[in-house]
Write an enzyme that holds these catalytic residues in place. Structure first.
Site, PDB file in Angstrom:
ATOM      1  N   THR A 122      -7.341  -4.316   0.263  1.00  0.00           N
ATOM      2  CA  THR A 122      -6.113  -4.872   0.864  1.00  0.00           C
ATOM      3  C   THR A 122      -6.374  -6.267   1.435  1.00  0.00           C
ATOM      4  O   THR A 122      -5.499  -7.146   1.369  1.00  0.00           O
ATOM      5  CB  THR A 122      -5.582  -3.919   1.962  1.00  0.00           C
ATOM      6  OG1 THR A 122      -5.381  -2.626   1.374  1.00  0.00           O
ATOM      7  CG2 THR A 122      -4.256  -4.401   2.528  1.00  0.00           C
ATOM      8  N   ASP A 139       0.852  -1.198   0.000  1.00  0.00           N
ATOM      9  CA  ASP A 139       0.000   0.000   0.000  1.00  0.00           C
ATOM     10  C   ASP A 139       0.889   1.249   0.000  1.00  0.00           C
ATOM     11  O   ASP A 139       0.622   2.213  -0.735  1.00  0.00           O
ATOM     12  CB  ASP A 139      -0.886   0.046   1.255  1.00  0.00           C
ATOM     13  CG  ASP A 139      -1.876  -1.103   1.343  1.00  0.00           C
ATOM     14  OD1 ASP A 139      -3.079  -0.873   1.166  1.00  0.00           O
ATOM     15  OD2 ASP A 139      -1.444  -2.253   1.571  1.00  0.00           O
ATOM     16  N   GLU A 186      -5.504   7.314   0.680  1.00  0.00           N
ATOM     17  CA  GLU A 186      -5.837   6.531   1.873  1.00  0.00           C
ATOM     18  C   GLU A 186      -4.733   6.532   2.926  1.00  0.00           C
ATOM     19  O   GLU A 186      -5.001   6.645   4.114  1.00  0.00           O
ATOM     20  CB  GLU A 186      -6.174   5.089   1.478  1.00  0.00           C
ATOM     21  CG  GLU A 186      -6.500   4.257   2.709  1.00  0.00           C
ATOM     22  CD  GLU A 186      -7.146   2.915   2.416  1.00  0.00           C
ATOM     23  OE1 GLU A 186      -7.141   2.488   1.251  1.00  0.00           O
ATOM     24  OE2 GLU A 186      -7.640   2.308   3.377  1.00  0.00           O
ATOM     25  N   ASP A 197     -12.795   4.659  -2.153  1.00  0.00           N
ATOM     26  CA  ASP A 197     -13.359   3.337  -2.463  1.00  0.00           C
ATOM     27  C   ASP A 197     -14.376   3.408  -3.604  1.00  0.00           C
ATOM     28  O   ASP A 197     -14.913   2.373  -4.006  1.00  0.00           O
ATOM     29  CB  ASP A 197     -14.054   2.746  -1.223  1.00  0.00           C
ATOM     30  CG  ASP A 197     -13.062   2.332  -0.142  1.00  0.00           C
ATOM     31  OD1 ASP A 197     -11.921   1.983  -0.500  1.00  0.00           O
ATOM     32  OD2 ASP A 197     -13.423   2.386   1.048  1.00  0.00           O
ATOM     33  N   ASP A 250      -6.625   5.348  -4.120  1.00  0.00           N
ATOM     34  CA  ASP A 250      -6.518   4.195  -3.238  1.00  0.00           C
ATOM     35  C   ASP A 250      -5.369   3.342  -3.771  1.00  0.00           C
ATOM     36  O   ASP A 250      -5.484   2.723  -4.827  1.00  0.00           O
ATOM     37  CB  ASP A 250      -7.832   3.395  -3.213  1.00  0.00           C
ATOM     38  CG  ASP A 250      -7.886   2.481  -1.991  1.00  0.00           C
ATOM     39  OD1 ASP A 250      -6.819   2.216  -1.405  1.00  0.00           O
ATOM     40  OD2 ASP A 250      -8.990   2.038  -1.623  1.00  0.00           O
TER      41      ASP A 250
HETATM   42  P1  AMP Z   1     -14.702  -4.095  -0.267  1.00  0.00           P
HETATM   43  O1  AMP Z   1     -13.590  -4.269  -1.216  1.00  0.00           O
HETATM   44  O2  AMP Z   1     -16.027  -3.972  -0.945  1.00  0.00           O
HETATM   45  O3  AMP Z   1     -14.708  -5.107   0.835  1.00  0.00           O
HETATM   46  O4  AMP Z   1     -14.465  -2.678   0.404  1.00  0.00           O
HETATM   47  C1  AMP Z   1     -13.204  -2.365   0.892  1.00  0.00           C
HETATM   48  C2  AMP Z   1     -13.284  -1.074   1.621  1.00  0.00           C
HETATM   49  O5  AMP Z   1     -14.263  -1.121   2.655  1.00  0.00           O
HETATM   50  C3  AMP Z   1     -12.019  -0.697   2.338  1.00  0.00           C
HETATM   51  O6  AMP Z   1     -11.170   0.006   1.471  1.00  0.00           O
HETATM   52  C4  AMP Z   1     -12.500   0.173   3.480  1.00  0.00           C
HETATM   53  O7  AMP Z   1     -12.282   1.541   3.222  1.00  0.00           O
HETATM   54  C5  AMP Z   1     -13.984  -0.060   3.536  1.00  0.00           C
HETATM   55  N1  AMP Z   1     -14.445  -0.410   4.887  1.00  0.00           N
HETATM   56  C6  AMP Z   1     -13.730  -0.565   5.989  1.00  0.00           C
HETATM   57  N2  AMP Z   1     -14.499  -0.864   7.054  1.00  0.00           N
HETATM   58  C7  AMP Z   1     -15.745  -0.880   6.618  1.00  0.00           C
HETATM   59  C8  AMP Z   1     -17.005  -1.120   7.243  1.00  0.00           C
HETATM   60  N3  AMP Z   1     -17.116  -1.403   8.528  1.00  0.00           N
HETATM   61  N4  AMP Z   1     -18.090  -1.058   6.470  1.00  0.00           N
HETATM   62  C9  AMP Z   1     -17.974  -0.785   5.163  1.00  0.00           C
HETATM   63  N5  AMP Z   1     -16.821  -0.568   4.516  1.00  0.00           N
HETATM   64  C10 AMP Z   1     -15.717  -0.610   5.227  1.00  0.00           C
HETATM   65 MG    MG Z   2      -6.737   0.836   0.309  1.00  0.00          MG
END
Ligand code: AMP
Ligand code: MG
Length: 329
Positions: A127, A44, A67, A271, A122
């Site tokens: 990650t 990252d 980020e 995101d 990002d």
């Molecule tokens: P995804 O790839 O759809 O799982 O989304 C990844 C992103 O979800 C990460 O880059 C975070 O910024 C974000 N994220 C972190 N914690 C949470 C949460 N509790 N609810 C929703 N999104 C989150």
């Molecule tokens: Mg990231």
């Protein structure tokens, strides 16, 4: 307006950054935990430092919303990990890079969030997927006057469930406002225009959501599926990162629904911004779960929007109506 130079810069650096992530993934990656327990890795930081370098050289006046932060880089990584980042950045830029320079590139543009032009970055989106060797991408967007006008996603494992299997060409997916959305092999090759699907029946829609159950409210997602009159066997897929936007933009999926478990959670711009620019240009639509336009100007998070709905456009109103019937907390 034309952002051709900006798009070319973003494509080039996203490719380089994704290549670095791939190389780092081949070595042992030990994640560190940020506040809120989100993982962060040397990849990252190397990726963001390289993107910061390219933006600082080409667009020194622009702001950046990204980020990672140098403060956490210094705090969370041990000496070996920081030296590794320094080595990857040094190799990529082709000249010795001091740690102070890495920090400056990580933080490039961060003081200028109110600039007319703000890059949204990002360095690794997904990650957790990167660590599982599944989906992740490098996401870069440029926001002009509060609207993301270009987006680039560099996605090494776009066509499969693994991050980078040998037979997966990976994808570079990109769009510029008014100039269409395109896909090309990550390693280079001919580009093809992409377009959302023409699926109009919600019962036939291919649904996408996060792989991580902590990132989306699965029970709400399932209630929406039921409200659309569908059974348990409805095609649905959980995957990490803005690859979900890429899939909808390329017509490989029809709906991406993001319902966050905590009602107060607000989505982070990096995101979504690149994905939004791409899916919109491919003919799709993105709103929050109430059907409101996204307010991109409220800081690092979408403070004025709850959740995210991305569709091919045709299905959007039916799904908003289903959400409305169920009722959001
Ligand atoms: P995804 O790839 O759809 O799982 O989304 C990844 C992103 O979800 C990460 O880059 C975070 O910024 C974000 N994220 C972190 N914690 C949470 C949460 N509790 N609810 C929703 N999104 C989150
Ligand atoms: Mg990231």
């Amino acid at each position: 307006m034309n952002w051709k130079h900006e798009l070319e810069t973003a494509k080039t650096i996203a490719r380089v950054a994704a290549g670095i992530c791939h190389n780092i993934q081949a070595e042992l990656v030990d994640p560190s935990q940020k506040q809120g327990r989100e993982p962060v890795t040397v990849a990252d930081y190397a990726s963001q430092a390289l993107i910061g370098n390219a933006l600082a050289e080409n667009y020194p006046e622009d702001g950046v919303l990204s980020e990672e932060r140098s403060e956490e880089f210094m705090l969370l990584l041990n000496d070996n990990q920081r030296a590794l980042v320094q080595r990857f950045v040094t190799d990529a830029v082709g000249g010795y890079v001091f740690e102070e320079q890495v920090c400056a590139w990580l933080d490039f543009g961060k003081q200028k969030h109110d600039a007319e032009r703000v890059w949204i970055v990002d360095p690794i989106d997904g990650t957790k997927g990167f660590l599982r060797r599944q989906h992740y991408c490098v996401a870069i967007s440029l926001m002009v006057g509060g609207e993301p006008v270009l987006g680039v996603l560099a996605s090494p494992g776009f066509y499969s469930d693994e991050a980078d299997p040998p037979d997966d060409p990976g994808a570079l997916i990109y769009a510029q406002q008014g100039a269409g959305a395109y896909i090309e092999p990550l390693a280079g090759g001919p580009s093809e225009p992409i377009q959302v699907s023409t699926v109009v029946d919600p019962r036939a829609a291919r649904l996408l959501t996060s792989y991580e159950s902590g990132h989306t409210d699965i029970s709400f997602f399932e209630r929406v599926i039921q409200a659309l009159g569908r059974g348990q066997d409805a095609p649905q897929r959980g995957l990490d990162s803005q690859d979900k936007y890429g899939m909808v933009a390329a017509g490989m999926g029809d709906v991406y629904l993001r319902v966050v478990p905590e009602p107060d959670f607000r989505e982070k711009l990096w995101d979504h911004a690149a994905g939004y620019a791409i899916v919109t240009e491919a003919g799709g639509r993105m709103t929050d779960l109430h059907g409101q336009r996204i307010d991109w100007t409220a800081g690092t998070r979408m403070m004025n929007n709850r959740g995210v709905l991305v569709t091919n456009g045709f299905l959007h109103d039916d799904i908003l109506a289903a959400i409305d019937r169920i009722g959001l907390e």
